[in-house]
Design a protein around this motif. Sequence first.
Motif, short mmCIF file in Angstrom:
data_model
loop_
_atom_site.label_atom_id
_atom_site.label_comp_id
_atom_site.label_asym_id
_atom_site.label_seq_id
_atom_site.Cartn_x
_atom_site.Cartn_y
_atom_site.Cartn_z
N GLY A 17 6.80 -16.10 -6.52
CA GLY A 17 8.17 -16.14 -6.07
C GLY A 17 9.03 -15.02 -6.62
O GLY A 17 10.16 -14.82 -6.15
N ARG A 18 8.51 -14.28 -7.60
CA ARG A 18 9.27 -13.16 -8.18
C ARG A 18 8.60 -11.82 -7.93
O ARG A 18 9.29 -10.81 -7.75
CB ARG A 18 9.43 -13.37 -9.69
N PHE A 19 7.28 -11.80 -7.92
CA PHE A 19 6.53 -10.55 -7.72
C PHE A 19 5.88 -10.55 -6.34
O PHE A 19 5.47 -11.59 -5.84
CB PHE A 19 5.43 -10.41 -8.78
N THR A 20 5.76 -9.35 -5.77
CA THR A 20 5.09 -9.20 -4.49
C THR A 20 4.15 -8.00 -4.56
O THR A 20 4.57 -6.90 -4.94
CB THR A 20 6.09 -8.98 -3.35
N ILE A 21 2.90 -8.22 -4.20
CA ILE A 21 1.93 -7.14 -4.16
C ILE A 21 1.75 -6.69 -2.71
O ILE A 21 1.78 -7.51 -1.79
CB ILE A 21 0.58 -7.57 -4.78
N ALA A 22 1.59 -5.38 -2.54
CA ALA A 22 1.39 -4.82 -1.19
C ALA A 22 0.51 -3.58 -1.33
O ALA A 22 0.37 -3.03 -2.41
CB ALA A 22 2.72 -4.46 -0.56
N ARG A 23 -0.08 -3.20 -0.22
CA ARG A 23 -0.91 -1.99 -0.23
C ARG A 23 -0.69 -1.20 1.03
O ARG A 23 -0.37 -1.74 2.08
CB ARG A 23 -2.38 -2.34 -0.40
N ASP A 24 -0.91 0.11 0.91
CA ASP A 24 -0.85 1.01 2.05
C ASP A 24 -2.18 1.76 2.05
O ASP A 24 -2.36 2.71 1.28
CB ASP A 24 0.34 1.98 1.90
N ASN A 25 -3.08 1.35 2.91
CA ASN A 25 -4.41 1.96 2.92
C ASN A 25 -4.37 3.41 3.39
O ASN A 25 -5.24 4.20 3.05
CB ASN A 25 -5.36 1.14 3.79
N ALA A 26 -3.36 3.77 4.16
CA ALA A 26 -3.23 5.16 4.61
C ALA A 26 -2.84 6.08 3.45
O ALA A 26 -3.14 7.28 3.46
CB ALA A 26 -2.22 5.27 5.73
N LYS A 27 -2.15 5.52 2.45
CA LYS A 27 -1.71 6.30 1.30
C LYS A 27 -2.54 6.04 0.05
O LYS A 27 -2.24 6.56 -1.02
CB LYS A 27 -0.23 6.02 1.00
N ASN A 28 -3.57 5.20 0.18
CA ASN A 28 -4.41 4.86 -0.98
C ASN A 28 -3.56 4.36 -2.16
O ASN A 28 -3.81 4.74 -3.31
CB ASN A 28 -5.26 6.06 -1.42
N THR A 29 -2.60 3.53 -1.87
CA THR A 29 -1.65 3.10 -2.89
C THR A 29 -1.43 1.60 -2.82
O THR A 29 -1.35 1.03 -1.73
CB THR A 29 -0.31 3.84 -2.73
N VAL A 30 -1.32 0.99 -4.00
CA VAL A 30 -0.97 -0.42 -4.11
C VAL A 30 0.33 -0.51 -4.91
O VAL A 30 0.57 0.31 -5.81
CB VAL A 30 -2.11 -1.23 -4.76
N TYR A 31 1.15 -1.47 -4.55
CA TYR A 31 2.46 -1.63 -5.15
C TYR A 31 2.61 -3.02 -5.77
O TYR A 31 1.97 -3.97 -5.33
CB TYR A 31 3.55 -1.44 -4.10
N LEU A 32 3.51 -3.10 -6.73
CA LEU A 32 3.90 -4.39 -7.27
C LEU A 32 5.42 -4.39 -7.39
O LEU A 32 5.97 -3.69 -8.24
CB LEU A 32 3.26 -4.67 -8.63
N GLN A 33 6.06 -5.13 -6.51
CA GLN A 33 7.51 -5.29 -6.57
C GLN A 33 7.81 -6.45 -7.49
O GLN A 33 7.34 -7.56 -7.26
CB GLN A 33 8.08 -5.55 -5.18
N ALA B 76 -5.34 -6.65 3.20
CA ALA B 76 -3.93 -6.89 2.87
C ALA B 76 -3.40 -8.21 3.43
O ALA B 76 -2.24 -8.53 3.24
CB ALA B 76 -3.03 -5.75 3.35
N VAL B 77 -4.24 -8.98 4.07
CA VAL B 77 -3.79 -10.26 4.64
C VAL B 77 -3.70 -11.34 3.55
O VAL B 77 -2.83 -12.20 3.60
CB VAL B 77 -4.75 -10.70 5.76
N ILE B 78 -4.62 -11.28 2.59
CA ILE B 78 -4.69 -12.32 1.57
C ILE B 78 -4.17 -11.77 0.25
O ILE B 78 -4.54 -10.67 -0.17
CB ILE B 78 -6.14 -12.80 1.39
N THR B 79 -3.32 -12.56 -0.39
CA THR B 79 -2.83 -12.20 -1.72
C THR B 79 -2.96 -13.39 -2.66
O THR B 79 -3.06 -14.54 -2.21
CB THR B 79 -1.35 -11.76 -1.67
N ARG B 80 -2.97 -13.10 -3.94
CA ARG B 80 -3.03 -14.14 -4.98
C ARG B 80 -2.07 -13.75 -6.09
O ARG B 80 -1.90 -12.57 -6.38
CB ARG B 80 -4.45 -14.24 -5.55
#
Length: 120
Positions: free
Chosen positions: A66-82, A55-59
């Motif tokens: 500048g409009r979208f942000t990707i994130a992940r929660d490895n404890a929840k096995n889930t990835v997000y796209l804001q 989760a340190v590196i994103t592309r």
Amino acid sequence: QVQLVESGGGLVQAGGSLRLSCAASGLTFSFYAMGWFRQAPGKEREFVAAIARSAVITRYADSVKGRFTIARDNAKNTVYLQMNSLKPEDTAVYYCAASQRWPIVGVDYWGQGTQVTVSS
């Protein structure tokens, strides 16, 4: 059996926001880079964003920086796209993807997709 299940799509006005989620099962989530791709009608599927296992590196694609942000929660096995400041050209089916390679140049698993429609 690996499953990637997207949710959070819908209809939004231009300038609005949505958050997509992708819940993964059947794989060791923390071993995979995760990404989002999209496909608009009549167009090829294109890369949107990706996040490395740590989760340190994103592309990001230039069109969403500048409009979208990707994130992940490895404890929840889930990835997000804001997705903020949405534009009509963001209208597409958005797919979650899992890959053991970084950058994501080959996808091991795909989700079924979730529709995002941005009205002008």
